[in-house]
Design a protein around this motif. Sequence first.
Motif, short mmCIF file in Angstrom:
data_model
loop_
_atom_site.label_atom_id
_atom_site.label_comp_id
_atom_site.label_asym_id
_atom_site.label_seq_id
_atom_site.Cartn_x
_atom_site.Cartn_y
_atom_site.Cartn_z
N GLN A 2 28.44 33.32 45.64
CA GLN A 2 27.54 33.45 44.49
C GLN A 2 26.23 34.07 44.96
O GLN A 2 25.60 33.58 45.90
N ALA A 3 25.82 35.15 44.30
CA ALA A 3 24.59 35.85 44.67
C ALA A 3 23.50 35.56 43.65
O ALA A 3 23.73 35.65 42.44
N THR A 4 22.32 35.22 44.17
CA THR A 4 21.17 34.95 43.33
C THR A 4 20.02 35.85 43.76
O THR A 4 19.69 35.91 44.95
N ARG A 5 19.43 36.55 42.81
CA ARG A 5 18.32 37.44 43.13
C ARG A 5 17.13 36.63 43.66
O ARG A 5 16.83 35.55 43.15
N ALA A 6 16.49 37.14 44.69
CA ALA A 6 15.33 36.46 45.27
C ALA A 6 14.28 36.20 44.19
O ALA A 6 13.94 37.10 43.42
N GLY A 7 13.81 34.96 44.13
CA GLY A 7 12.82 34.59 43.14
C GLY A 7 13.41 33.98 41.88
O GLY A 7 12.68 33.41 41.07
N ASP A 8 14.74 34.10 41.70
CA ASP A 8 15.42 33.49 40.56
C ASP A 8 16.12 32.21 40.98
O ASP A 8 16.26 31.92 42.17
N ASN A 9 16.59 31.46 39.99
CA ASN A 9 17.29 30.21 40.28
C ASN A 9 18.77 30.27 39.98
O ASN A 9 19.57 29.60 40.63
N ALA A 10 19.17 31.04 38.98
CA ALA A 10 20.56 31.07 38.55
C ALA A 10 21.30 32.24 39.19
O ALA A 10 20.81 33.36 39.18
N PRO A 11 22.49 31.99 39.74
CA PRO A 11 23.30 33.09 40.30
C PRO A 11 23.65 34.10 39.21
O PRO A 11 23.85 33.75 38.05
N THR A 12 23.73 35.37 39.62
CA THR A 12 24.05 36.43 38.66
C THR A 12 25.29 37.23 39.04
O THR A 12 25.69 38.13 38.30
N ALA A 13 25.90 36.93 40.18
CA ALA A 13 27.13 37.62 40.57
C ALA A 13 28.00 36.65 41.35
O ALA A 13 27.50 35.81 42.11
N MET A 14 29.30 36.76 41.15
CA MET A 14 30.24 35.88 41.84
C MET A 14 31.55 36.60 42.10
O MET A 14 31.97 37.44 41.30
N VAL A 15 32.19 36.26 43.20
CA VAL A 15 33.57 36.68 43.44
C VAL A 15 34.23 35.56 44.24
O VAL A 15 33.57 34.90 45.04
N GLY A 16 35.52 35.32 43.99
CA GLY A 16 36.20 34.23 44.66
C GLY A 16 37.60 34.61 45.12
O GLY A 16 38.14 35.65 44.75
N ALA A 17 38.15 33.76 45.95
CA ALA A 17 39.52 33.94 46.43
C ALA A 17 40.19 32.58 46.50
O ALA A 17 39.56 31.59 46.90
N ARG A 18 41.44 32.54 46.11
CA ARG A 18 42.21 31.30 46.17
C ARG A 18 43.53 31.57 46.88
O ARG A 18 44.24 32.53 46.55
N ARG A 19 43.84 30.75 47.87
CA ARG A 19 45.13 30.87 48.55
C ARG A 19 46.15 30.07 47.75
O ARG A 19 45.97 28.88 47.50
N VAL A 20 47.22 30.75 47.34
CA VAL A 20 48.20 30.17 46.43
C VAL A 20 49.57 30.20 47.09
O VAL A 20 50.00 31.25 47.61
N TRP A 21 50.28 29.08 47.06
CA TRP A 21 51.66 29.06 47.50
C TRP A 21 52.56 29.42 46.32
O TRP A 21 52.57 28.74 45.31
N VAL A 22 53.29 30.52 46.47
CA VAL A 22 54.22 30.97 45.42
C VAL A 22 55.59 30.39 45.74
O VAL A 22 56.24 30.80 46.70
N GLU A 23 56.00 29.42 44.96
CA GLU A 23 57.24 28.69 45.23
C GLU A 23 58.46 29.53 44.92
O GLU A 23 59.42 29.57 45.69
N ARG A 24 58.44 30.20 43.76
CA ARG A 24 59.51 31.12 43.38
C ARG A 24 58.95 32.53 43.46
O ARG A 24 57.96 32.75 44.13
N SER A 25 59.55 33.50 42.82
CA SER A 25 58.95 34.83 42.85
C SER A 25 57.69 34.82 41.99
O SER A 25 57.57 34.05 41.02
N LEU A 26 56.75 35.68 42.35
CA LEU A 26 55.53 35.78 41.57
C LEU A 26 55.83 36.19 40.13
O LEU A 26 55.19 35.71 39.20
N LYS A 27 56.80 37.05 39.96
CA LYS A 27 57.21 37.47 38.61
C LYS A 27 57.64 36.26 37.79
O LYS A 27 57.19 36.09 36.65
N GLU A 28 58.51 35.41 38.35
CA GLU A 28 58.98 34.23 37.61
C GLU A 28 57.82 33.31 37.24
O GLU A 28 57.73 32.83 36.11
N GLU A 29 56.95 33.05 38.22
CA GLU A 29 55.88 32.10 37.98
C GLU A 29 54.84 32.64 37.00
O GLU A 29 54.24 31.89 36.23
N MET A 30 54.63 33.96 37.04
CA MET A 30 53.72 34.55 36.06
C MET A 30 54.33 34.50 34.66
O MET A 30 53.65 34.15 33.69
N GLU A 31 55.62 34.83 34.55
CA GLU A 31 56.23 34.93 33.23
C GLU A 31 56.42 33.58 32.58
O GLU A 31 56.36 33.48 31.34
#
Length: 264
Positions: A84-113
């Motif tokens: 989370q990025a917050t501009r200097a002098g501000d209090n609230a974050p204004t940009a975010m990016v995240g990553a999650r490690r996911v265990w795909v039990e079946r095919s990704l296609k099956e689990e998405m559908e």
Amino acid sequence: MEFIDAFDPDNAACERKFAFRSWTRIAASFEELGYRVHVTRRMADVRAFWERLPDAKRQVIRMPPVQDVAYHPNVLPEDFIAFQATRAGDNAPTAMVGARRVWVERSLKEEMEDLTFWYGDRAEEMRKQGRRCEVSAPSAREIDSEHIAWMGAGMNVSGDPLIYRAIVRASLFYVATHWRFKATVSIVERSTFRVHGFDWYGFRRNEMAVYRDDNEFLLATMPRRELLAEARHAAFADVGKPLLSRRHPAVVPVPAAEPVPVAG
């Protein structure tokens, strides 16, 4: 958590000193851009960031279900990280990016559908509400019984594209050097991929398509070995340089009479 404290060079996949030097160079870029960066392993912080957005922004920026604690309440801290990025002098974050490690039990296609990938144990509930997903991307069939690093939670209301590119690079570097997984994976709108898919996110492959509800996305992927090879280059830590231009330094653009299609 302060950005510099989030990195554990002793457990990095790159050589320890190189990994730490790259991490500190990325950290310095935040200060140069006029931001401070906070690192969290609490997925609930993604929803908290989204809920703080103005109503008009929430109509445009969707809450990503794969990183929504409302659907995935039991994600372990070691399987999630967000910047989370917050501009200097501000209090609230204004940009975010995240990553999650996911265990795909079946095919990704099956689990998405069947919506399990998106909504976890609430998949049936969401199907009854009319949610649906169809997947034709070939890689979604091949990703099966393995960990992936799902890139998402990308939100930027700072008005500054450079800080967003910087935290994307930080996220990629952390994921490449700290996690074991098969590939980084994401869904990306076509217009976004054409502009930023290669240069910002490092995705070399994009495939048609993932149709979720009324929206169409490309499935973007990059094997871990390729991302790790990228991260081992010193230039990876230079957040001001697009990834694609460094990969292909010998390629000189040639004017063409007709538009040249991007290989996908």
